[in-house]
Design a protein around this motif. Sequence first.
Motif, mmCIF file in Angstrom:
data_model
loop_
_atom_site.group_PDB
_atom_site.id
_atom_site.type_symbol
_atom_site.label_atom_id
_atom_site.label_comp_id
_atom_site.label_asym_id
_atom_site.label_seq_id
_atom_site.Cartn_x
_atom_site.Cartn_y
_atom_site.Cartn_z
ATOM 1 N N ILE A 1 -14.357 34.205 -26.130
ATOM 2 C CA ILE A 1 -14.114 32.698 -26.248
ATOM 3 C C ILE A 1 -12.824 32.505 -25.080
ATOM 4 O O ILE A 1 -12.890 31.219 -24.626
ATOM 5 C CB ILE A 1 -13.740 32.284 -27.753
ATOM 6 N N ALA A 2 -11.943 33.007 -25.220
ATOM 7 C CA ALA A 2 -10.950 32.998 -24.503
ATOM 8 C C ALA A 2 -11.218 32.803 -22.629
ATOM 9 O O ALA A 2 -10.729 32.010 -21.985
ATOM 10 C CB ALA A 2 -9.682 33.853 -24.565
ATOM 11 N N VAL A 3 -12.151 33.892 -22.429
ATOM 12 C CA VAL A 3 -12.386 34.089 -21.038
ATOM 13 C C VAL A 3 -13.371 32.636 -20.724
ATOM 14 O O VAL A 3 -13.177 31.909 -19.735
ATOM 15 C CB VAL A 3 -13.288 35.066 -20.934
ATOM 16 N N ALA A 4 -14.018 32.281 -21.707
ATOM 17 C CA ALA A 4 -14.888 31.025 -21.548
ATOM 18 C C ALA A 4 -14.207 29.769 -21.330
ATOM 19 O O ALA A 4 -14.314 29.052 -20.532
ATOM 20 C CB ALA A 4 -15.919 30.934 -22.673
ATOM 21 N N VAL A 5 -13.171 29.567 -22.241
ATOM 22 C CA VAL A 5 -12.218 28.371 -22.126
ATOM 23 C C VAL A 5 -11.405 28.402 -20.849
ATOM 24 O O VAL A 5 -11.268 27.351 -20.233
ATOM 25 C CB VAL A 5 -11.226 28.563 -23.374
ATOM 26 N N ILE A 6 -10.744 29.545 -20.510
ATOM 27 C CA ILE A 6 -10.010 29.721 -19.185
ATOM 28 C C ILE A 6 -10.733 29.217 -18.047
ATOM 29 O O ILE A 6 -10.343 28.751 -16.985
ATOM 30 C CB ILE A 6 -9.303 30.927 -19.325
ATOM 31 N N ALA A 7 -12.017 29.910 -18.122
ATOM 32 C CA ALA A 7 -12.835 29.861 -16.903
ATOM 33 C C ALA A 7 -13.603 28.672 -16.634
ATOM 34 O O ALA A 7 -13.366 27.736 -15.447
ATOM 35 C CB ALA A 7 -14.068 30.815 -17.070
ATOM 36 N N LEU A 8 -13.693 27.620 -17.711
ATOM 37 C CA LEU A 8 -14.039 26.321 -17.604
ATOM 38 C C LEU A 8 -12.949 25.640 -17.328
ATOM 39 O O LEU A 8 -13.131 24.596 -16.480
ATOM 40 C CB LEU A 8 -14.702 25.744 -18.809
ATOM 41 N N VAL B 1 -19.909 35.573 -18.214
ATOM 42 C CA VAL B 1 -19.672 36.989 -19.153
ATOM 43 C C VAL B 1 -19.976 36.430 -20.603
ATOM 44 O O VAL B 1 -20.703 37.039 -21.315
ATOM 45 C CB VAL B 1 -18.514 37.294 -18.807
ATOM 46 N N PRO B 2 -19.153 35.495 -21.170
ATOM 47 C CA PRO B 2 -19.520 35.078 -22.509
ATOM 48 C C PRO B 2 -21.056 34.874 -22.917
ATOM 49 O O PRO B 2 -21.336 35.177 -23.989
ATOM 50 C CB PRO B 2 -18.624 34.043 -22.799
ATOM 51 N N VAL B 3 -21.621 34.146 -21.739
ATOM 52 C CA VAL B 3 -23.039 33.727 -22.115
ATOM 53 C C VAL B 3 -23.873 34.836 -22.271
ATOM 54 O O VAL B 3 -24.756 34.866 -23.056
ATOM 55 C CB VAL B 3 -23.421 32.718 -21.009
ATOM 56 N N ILE B 4 -23.612 35.772 -21.399
ATOM 57 C CA ILE B 4 -24.695 37.048 -21.688
ATOM 58 C C ILE B 4 -24.190 37.849 -22.887
ATOM 59 O O ILE B 4 -25.109 38.132 -23.664
ATOM 60 C CB ILE B 4 -24.193 37.970 -20.357
ATOM 61 N N HIS B 5 -22.902 37.960 -23.268
ATOM 62 C CA HIS B 5 -22.631 38.546 -24.736
ATOM 63 C C HIS B 5 -23.263 37.934 -25.800
ATOM 64 O O HIS B 5 -23.686 38.211 -26.907
ATOM 65 C CB HIS B 5 -21.186 38.902 -24.755
ATOM 66 N N MET B 6 -23.139 36.485 -25.713
ATOM 67 C CA MET B 6 -23.448 35.665 -26.708
ATOM 68 C C MET B 6 -25.016 35.490 -26.897
ATOM 69 O O MET B 6 -25.331 35.376 -28.022
ATOM 70 C CB MET B 6 -22.654 34.201 -26.808
ATOM 71 N N LYS B 7 -25.624 35.648 -25.800
ATOM 72 C CA LYS B 7 -27.126 35.608 -25.939
ATOM 73 C C LYS B 7 -27.585 36.931 -26.535
ATOM 74 O O LYS B 7 -28.961 36.910 -26.779
ATOM 75 C CB LYS B 7 -27.768 35.314 -24.543
ATOM 76 N N GLY B 8 -27.061 38.059 -26.750
ATOM 77 C CA GLY B 8 -27.794 39.208 -27.300
ATOM 78 C C GLY B 8 -26.977 40.608 -26.901
ATOM 79 O O GLY B 8 -26.886 41.387 -27.718
ATOM 80 N N ARG B 9 -26.482 40.747 -25.884
ATOM 81 C CA ARG B 9 -25.953 41.928 -25.480
ATOM 82 C C ARG B 9 -24.385 41.994 -26.067
ATOM 83 O O ARG B 9 -23.273 41.663 -25.188
ATOM 84 C CB ARG B 9 -25.793 42.025 -23.810
#
Length: 129
Positions: free
Chosen positions: A104-111, A74-82
């Motif tokens: 950012i919080a979603v990315a950290v907690i997901a990893l 999800v964060p990757v999709i948004h950070m790439k442009g959407r």
Amino acid sequence: MKNSTLLTIASLLSILFLTFHLADDITRGFEKGGLSTLTAVPFVVLWLYGTLVLSGRRSGYVINLLFSLFSLVVPVIHMKGRGVGVGSSIANSSGGFFFVWTLIAVAVIALFSIVLSLRGLWSLRRGQS
């Protein structure tokens, strides 16, 4: 603290932040706010079931691993442009800080959840509790 307890906490936080994020996507117009959005509900229920009922079991670790991998996308999709990419006005809009912070919080907690799920699966494989 036990691995399964940490994973439970991290998964509950992921669910909370992703539902905040979905609501924010709907209010910003990235997602339609119709009945089709409710298709997310059974997935969240499955994730909750894997987190709370199947905690410490192989199936619980697998469910958490799969949903954590999805959450990382999800964060990757948004950070790439959407949403937050170059030329986006989200960062300067009202609520832009919360939008970016949840990504950012979603990315950290997901990893973190991915690591904990893999550790849990590894410990089951080795016969540890």
